[in-house]
Design an enzyme around this catalytic site. Structure first.
Site, PDB file in Angstrom:
ATOM      1  N   LYS A  45       1.960  -2.996   8.781  1.00 35.92           N
ATOM      2  CA  LYS A  45       3.216  -2.267   8.594  1.00 35.92           C
ATOM      3  C   LYS A  45       4.361  -3.122   9.099  1.00 35.92           C
ATOM      4  O   LYS A  45       4.377  -3.540  10.247  1.00 35.92           O
ATOM      5  CB  LYS A  45       3.147  -0.936   9.352  1.00 35.92           C
ATOM      6  CG  LYS A  45       4.468  -0.203   9.371  1.00 35.92           C
ATOM      7  CD  LYS A  45       4.317   1.244   9.786  1.00 35.92           C
ATOM      8  CE  LYS A  45       3.815   2.070   8.651  1.00 35.92           C
ATOM      9  NZ  LYS A  45       3.832   3.496   8.845  1.00 35.92           N
ATOM     10  N   ASP A  95       6.129  14.070  11.715  1.00 39.41           N
ATOM     11  CA  ASP A  95       6.104  13.803  10.276  1.00 39.41           C
ATOM     12  C   ASP A  95       4.689  13.954   9.726  1.00 39.41           C
ATOM     13  O   ASP A  95       4.184  13.075   9.034  1.00 39.41           O
ATOM     14  CB  ASP A  95       6.672  12.417   9.976  1.00 39.41           C
ATOM     15  CG  ASP A  95       7.160  12.297   8.530  1.00 39.41           C
ATOM     16  OD1 ASP A  95       7.243  13.342   7.854  1.00 39.41           O
ATOM     17  OD2 ASP A  95       7.451  11.177   8.085  1.00 39.41           O
ATOM     18  N   VAL A 116       4.045  -0.802   4.134  1.00 42.28           N
ATOM     19  CA  VAL A 116       2.694  -1.158   4.538  1.00 42.28           C
ATOM     20  C   VAL A 116       2.064  -2.058   3.478  1.00 42.28           C
ATOM     21  O   VAL A 116       2.154  -1.774   2.284  1.00 42.28           O
ATOM     22  CB  VAL A 116       1.820   0.099   4.700  1.00 42.28           C
ATOM     23  CG1 VAL A 116       0.470  -0.274   5.287  1.00 42.28           C
ATOM     24  CG2 VAL A 116       2.505   1.102   5.574  1.00 42.28           C
ATOM     25  N   LEU A 131       0.830  -1.212   0.000  1.00 39.95           N
ATOM     26  CA  LEU A 131       0.000   0.000   0.000  1.00 39.95           C
ATOM     27  C   LEU A 131       0.860   1.256   0.000  1.00 39.95           C
ATOM     28  O   LEU A 131       0.462   2.288  -0.478  1.00 39.95           O
ATOM     29  CB  LEU A 131      -0.907   0.027   1.237  1.00 39.95           C
ATOM     30  CG  LEU A 131      -2.051  -0.963   1.276  1.00 39.95           C
ATOM     31  CD1 LEU A 131      -2.759  -0.876   2.607  1.00 39.95           C
ATOM     32  CD2 LEU A 131      -3.026  -0.694   0.149  1.00 39.95           C
ATOM     33  N   GLY A 132       2.038   1.143   0.583  1.00 37.74           N
ATOM     34  CA  GLY A 132       2.868   2.326   0.637  1.00 37.74           C
ATOM     35  C   GLY A 132       4.151   2.041   1.387  1.00 37.74           C
ATOM     36  O   GLY A 132       4.358   0.956   1.939  1.00 37.74           O
ATOM     37  N   GLY A 158       7.206   4.071   3.904  1.00 38.25           N
ATOM     38  CA  GLY A 158       7.581   5.284   4.603  1.00 38.25           C
ATOM     39  C   GLY A 158       8.887   5.080   5.331  1.00 38.25           C
ATOM     40  O   GLY A 158       9.561   4.061   5.151  1.00 38.25           O
ATOM     41  N   GLY A 159       9.220   6.057   6.159  1.00 37.17           N
ATOM     42  CA  GLY A 159      10.488   5.997   6.859  1.00 37.17           C
ATOM     43  C   GLY A 159      10.586   4.812   7.795  1.00 37.17           C
ATOM     44  O   GLY A 159      11.673   4.339   8.097  1.00 37.17           O
ATOM     45  N   PHE A 160       9.445   4.305   8.255  1.00 36.14           N
ATOM     46  CA  PHE A 160       9.484   3.243   9.255  1.00 36.14           C
ATOM     47  C   PHE A 160       9.403   1.853   8.676  1.00 36.14           C
ATOM     48  O   PHE A 160       9.711   0.895   9.348  1.00 36.14           O
ATOM     49  CB  PHE A 160       8.333   3.413  10.235  1.00 36.14           C
ATOM     50  CG  PHE A 160       8.477   4.645  11.060  1.00 36.14           C
ATOM     51  CD1 PHE A 160       9.483   4.736  12.001  1.00 36.14           C
ATOM     52  CD2 PHE A 160       7.630   5.711  10.873  1.00 36.14           C
ATOM     53  CE1 PHE A 160       9.627   5.877  12.753  1.00 36.14           C
ATOM     54  CE2 PHE A 160       7.770   6.849  11.623  1.00 36.14           C
ATOM     55  CZ  PHE A 160       8.771   6.940  12.569  1.00 36.14           C
TER      56      PHE A 160
END
Ligand SMILES: *[C@@H]1O[C@H](CO)[C@@H](O)[C@H](O)[C@H]1NC(C)=O
Ligand SMILES: *[C@@H]1O[C@H](CO)[C@@H](O)[C@H](O)[C@H]1NC(C)=O
Ligand SMILES: *[C@@H]1O[C@H](CO)[C@@H](O)[C@H](O)[C@H]1NC(C)=O
Ligand SMILES: *[C@@H]1O[C@H](CO)[C@@H](O)[C@H](O)[C@H]1NC(C)=O
Ligand SMILES: *[C@@H]1O[C@H](CO)[C@@H](O)[C@H](O)[C@H]1NC(C)=O
Ligand SMILES: *[C@@H]1O[C@H](CO)[C@@H](O)[C@H](O)[C@H]1NC(C)=O
Ligand SMILES: *[C@@H]1O[C@H](CO)[C@@H](O)[C@H](O)[C@H]1NC(C)=O
Ligand SMILES: *[C@@H]1O[C@H](CO)[C@@H](O)[C@H](O)[C@H]1NC(C)=O
Ligand SMILES: *[C@@H]1O[C@H](CO)[C@@H](O)[C@H](O)[C@H]1NC(C)=O
Ligand SMILES: *[C@@H]1O[C@H](CO)[C@@H](O)[C@H](O)[C@H]1NC(C)=O
Ligand SMILES: *[C@@H]1O[C@H](CO)[C@@H](O)[C@H](O)[C@H]1NC(C)=O
Ligand SMILES: *[C@@H]1O[C@H](CO)[C@@H](O)[C@H](O)[C@H]1NC(C)=O
Length: 840
Positions: free
Chosen positions: A551, A647, A538, A530-531, A533-535
């Site tokens: 995630k 963020d 997902v 789905l996406g 990010g920095g962490f």
């Protein structure tokens, strides 16, 4: 008669004031006449959405006021594309004064070719109407054979008629529909409504609706055309029945064809009696929508979708090869290799392309990729499917180079053969819902596999490579073994004890603990991304019939106990504007978090206008702006412990089905390894364009950092663009630079997104919110409001600080778009290093 004049003056009041006496209009013109597209045309006006009209012929509503039809030059914002069109204009007088609802275009001449200033429209008796562009080239003409035209007339129903000396019609716009039908207008058997290519490009697109003997069919034009929707009595009878016709009546669509009962009324969801006037339009996204004018509010309203409202059921919603899932687009799952990529990473709805193009020169390397649990829009199209068994169906496709995919459906489980449908062009699939009738279906997409590398290297080389390789492998294995052994020893004894302390999922309302295997299964082996990010990344998944977002954290060397402590802390936080943590997984190597799934995705997909999505209206935008403020306020002020987000950006604002904004990724900084977190505060957190200046200049952080980011997001929502948009011209790339200029020159109105809809009526409210955003964007962090003050302003119990500074750009060099760079949110690390370069 004289008493009508003031009324006319109101109706035809245009920005330059015209004396009522000198005001006149024609609904009829006698040949020969000609008109030039220039400011000299008296009946012209500019509208709040940036469109403008120059009316040549106008037929007032017989009531003397109300919606009226006009023919003339129409242009939509930014007025680079002008068309000769028929449109509905309206003016009313009420306590709010003069209203100009945005004109609605119902017909246009040659949609593929916009005209320029000084284009000429001529009416002659030999050729009827001809339209020449400013440079003299012929754009469009009426085809009237050798008949002789006496004049032109626009009727009170919006029909533009060329008539002869006996007043009998020679040519009528109603007989040449483009994409719309107005009340009373009929579509004859075999005629089409063709959608525009996109919202802004009116060139005929690939979606069309056609009236055939068996009913109304909507196709995407491909070779052969693919059916995507039907309203039919017999879906198989595709012959043209010239005597059939379809009429838009008052509140219904009437079908007259020998296969339907005479005057059979097709009453579709959303139909109500017309208050004044209605029209239907086949829109660029394939929906057939019904619009109605509501004079009490002075607005055009969308009454409903005459086809299905399920976005995913439309062939172009996710572009080519896209898979639509509750409005989200992804590429076919990459289980057996990397065959598909998004055409544009930032706009998944533009679809996917094959990594290796399919070539007919190399048919031996064609393979069919199995796509499970998807349906294709024309599953009901019996005509297109042939009845053969599944293996035969796949084999036929592999043998036919023009076949790009097959969709196969079993009649029932006990019969070995079913229906085979070969696609020469692959449009969007829909991930079907559990109640779908198509559970016995499969889709196979053709891909080009890379040819196996030639075995060129000779005997000795091979042996050398082999020996060396084996040695390396052995070495690697040994070292991995040693490392693992140590790790296991270190952790084993403490683990059991920790787990007993933290059986937190047994407490009511607390997140559930999953095993890694369970989550692997729920996400289909982490295939539906789905996406990112920095962490971490997902993935979409489903667990006991509920959609979830999983995630998978990276950089998680943190001890299990600390991780569990943080999960408990986050799991306790419940607020309508915060994404809820519903589960987690922790084992020796994996740390995963499970969240509720948000079907409208993240806010970044809705900010700027794009071809495949309706822009958000003002009330939705305000709802989102308020939601984010309340979520942030809760984190900063109402939570047991203050949580700074660090963020806030559109990617971290998710939207549920009712467009409630929900903040995601809060509290995560603590889940990352403690040792690394200090370094990462600068390196991983914060995104260029949203970071408060004091943070990256001095490293000073407070809750005002989140207030600043919130201000940026609000500006983006109001202006319909990203803060840093490298696709814009150099002077427009940075929204805050523009904000500073416009604030100083008192032209802030120019910044408002033209797609908000009727900006005029909300102008005051929008400007108030823009002032609020400017308050949040103050360079001096102590001058920014607290989040609770922001919420109070939004709830109208407090007003925005009046003495705002209009300097929004810090004096040291700021973000610029590097040459060739198009994506501001690309690599976080890369962008941070750019920031650091600029820190003096
Ligand atoms: C209306 O028609 C008359 C006669 O043909 C013409 O002189 C006049 O300019 C037209 N008015 C407008 C507003 O086009
Ligand atoms: C409409 O806007 C254009 C460009 O801004 C301007 O030149 C023109 O005078 C305006 N027309 C009217 C009727 O206000
Ligand atoms: C349109 O014609 C007028 C008069 O001939 C001329 O002054 C003007 O420059 C032309 N405009 C354009 C855009 O060609
Ligand atoms: C032209 O008009 C004549 C009579 O006026 C008619 O016989 C002929 O068919 C017409 N031609 C076309 C192409 O319409
Ligand atoms: C123009 O249309 C109106 C309304 O349909 C009609 O009453 C009128 O007679 C027409 N005029 C001509 C010249 O055909
Ligand atoms: C409009 O769409 C057509 C067909 O899809 C395309 O060929 C054309 O380039 C587009 N025009 C612009 C200005 O994007
Ligand atoms: C479309 O055709 C199918 C197959 O004949 C039929 O079951 C379905 O009801 C039709 N859809 C509509 C809206 O009429
Ligand atoms: C529907 O049309 C097909 C072909 O046009 C025909 O064979 C079939 O008998 C028709 N079905 C009904 C129920 O009329
Ligand atoms: C299709 O419908 C038309 C008109 O209703 C009818 O005349 C024709 O016989 C039908 N065709 C078939 C094959 O049923
Ligand atoms: C539709 O067809 C029927 C007979 O086939 C006819 O009686 C009726 O008038 C038609 N409807 C319209 C609006 O022409
Ligand atoms: C349409 O029908 C409704 C009743 O269903 C009626 O109230 C309304 O006036 C009609 N509108 C028009 C424009 O005829
Ligand atoms: C497809 O759906 C079925 C039934 O809902 C489910 O059992 C199966 O696991 C799904 N397969 C995939 C690959 O999603």
């Amino acid at each position: 008669m004289a008493s009508c004049l003031p009324l006319l003056a109101i109706l035809l009041y245009f920005s330059f004031s015209v004396e009522p006496q000198s005001l006149y209009y024609n609904s009829t013109a006698i040949a020969p006449t000609s008109w030039i597209n220039s400011p000299a045309i008296p009946l012209s006006t500019n509208y709040s959405d940036g469109s403008s009209v120059r009316a040549l012929l106008l037929r007032l509503n017989p009531a003397g006021f109300g919606p009226s039809f006009a023919a003339g030059f129409y242009c939509f914002y930014p007025c680079k594309s002008v068309f000769f069109s028929i449109f509905i204009v309206y003016a009313i007088r009420d306590e709010r004064g003069l209203w100009y609802p945005i004109p609605q275009v119902i017909w246009s001449a040659n949609r593929a070719h916009p005209i320029s200033e000084n284009a000429t429209l001529q009416l002659t008796s030999q050729s009827g109407l001809t339209l020449h562009d400013g440079d003299g080239s012929l754009i469009w003409t009426t085809d009237i054979g050798n008949q002789s035209v006496a004049g032109i007339n626009i009727t009170e129903f919006g029909n533009l008629v060329l008539f002869d000396i006996n007043n009998s019609p020679i040519w009528q716009s109603w007989e040449h529909p483009t994409d719309s039908l107005v009340m009373g207008q009929s579509l004859a058997g075999g005629q089409r409504l063709t959608a525009s290519s996109s919202r802004t490009n009116w060139t005929e697109g690939r979606l069309y609706l056609i009236l055939l003997a068996g009913g109304i069919f909507a196709f995407v034009n491909s070779n052969p055309p693919q059916l995507y929707y039907n309203i039919s009595s017999n879906i198989s009878n595709r012959s043209v029945d010239k005597s059939a016709f379809l009429t838009l009546g008052n509140g219904s669509l009437y079908m007259n064809s020998s296969l339907f009962k005479p005057n059979e009324r097709i009453v579709l969801k959303g139909f109500v009696g017309a208050r004044n006037i209605q029209y239907i339009r086949l829109e660029y996204d394939g929906h057939l929508r019904l619009y109605d004018f509501d004079s009490s509010t002075g607005q055009w309203i969308l009454l409903g979708d005459l086809f299905t409202e399920d976005y995913c059921a439309y062939p172009t919603f996710c572009g080519h090869y896209g898979i639509c899932n509750n409005g989200q687009c992804t590429c076919p799952a990459e289980t057996s290799g990397n065959y598909f990529k998004l055409v544009d990473d930032r706009q998944p709805q533009l679809g996917c392309s094959t990594v290796t193009p399919i070539t007919c020169e190399d048919v031996n390397n064609h393979e069919l990729l199995t796509i499970s649990n998807v349906s294709y829009p024309n599953y009901v199209d019996d005509v297109a499917f042939s009845r053969i068994d599944e293996d035969r169906c796949k084999k036929d496709c592999l043998e036919n180079c023009s076949c790009k995919a097959v969709v196969y459906r079993y009649f029932d489980k006990n019969v070995s053969d079913g229906r085979c449908f070969m696609l020469s062009e692959v449009f969007s699939f829909e991930n079907y819902k559990s109640e779908s009738p198509y559970t016995n279906s499969s889709a196979y997409i053709k891909v080009q596999v890379a040819p196996s590398p030639p075995h060129s290297r000779g005997g000795l080389g091979k042996i050398l490579v082999f020996t060396f390789g084996t040695l390396l492998c052995l070495l690697a294995l040994i070292s991995i073994y040693l490392v693992c052994l140590r790790k296991v020893e270190e952790t084993q004894d403490s683990e059991e004890a920790e787990d007993e302390d933290f059986n937190i999922d047994q407490l009511p309302g607390m997140p559930t603990r999953f095993s890694f295997e369970e989550l692997r299964e729920a996400t289909e082996n982490f295939t539906k991304k789905l996406g990112e990010g920095g962490f971490g990344t997902v993935f979409e998944g489903s667990w006991s019939n509920e959609r979830i977002a999983v995630k998978r954290l990276k950089n998680t060397e943190q001890a299990r106990k600390d991780f569990l402590v943080e999960v408990v802390a986050i799991g306790r936080i419940h607020h309508i504007n915060l994404v809820r943590l519903t589960g987690y997984c922790v084992d020796r190597v994996n740390r995963l978090l499970v969240y509720e799934y948000m079907c409208n995705g993240s806010l970044d997909q809705w900010i700027s206008c794009n071809e495949w999505r309706e822009p958000l209206d003002w009330s939705t935008r305000l709802k989102i702006i308020t939601g984010i403020a309340k979520g942030l306020c809760y984190l900063q002020e109402d939570c047991r412990q203050k949580i700074l987000h660090f963020d806030i950006k559109p990617e971290n604002i998710l939207l549920d089905e009712k467009f409630n904004a929900k903040i995601s990724d809060f509290g995560l900084s603590k889940l990352i390894d403690r040792e690394m977190s200090r370094v990462m505060t600068l390196q991983m957190r914060g995104t260029l364009g949203y970071m408060a200046p004091e943070w990256w200049i001095t490293g000073e952080v407070s809750e005002k950092v989140d207030v600043y980011s919130y201000g940026v997001v609000v500006m983006e929502i109001l202006c319909g663009r990203r803060n840093i948009d490298c696709s814009q011209t150099k002077e427009n790339q940075h929204l805050l630079v523009l904000l500073e200029q416009k604030a100083k020159s008192n032209e802030l109105l120019d910044l408002i997104d033209k797609n908000i809809g009727d900006v005029n009526s909300y102008e005051g409210e929008i400007m108030n919110i823009m002032q609020l955003a400017m308050w949040c964007l103050q360079l001096d962090s102590s001058r920014r409001p607290s989040m609770s003050a922001v919420v109070k302003v939004l709830e109208r119990v407090m007003v925005v600080e009046t003495s705002l500074s209009y300097n929004f750009i810090p004096s040291i060099p700021t973000i610029t778009c590097a040459v060739g760079q198009v994506d501001q949110s690309a690599a976080l690390l890369a962008s941070t290093s750019r920031v650091q370069d600029q820190i003096p």
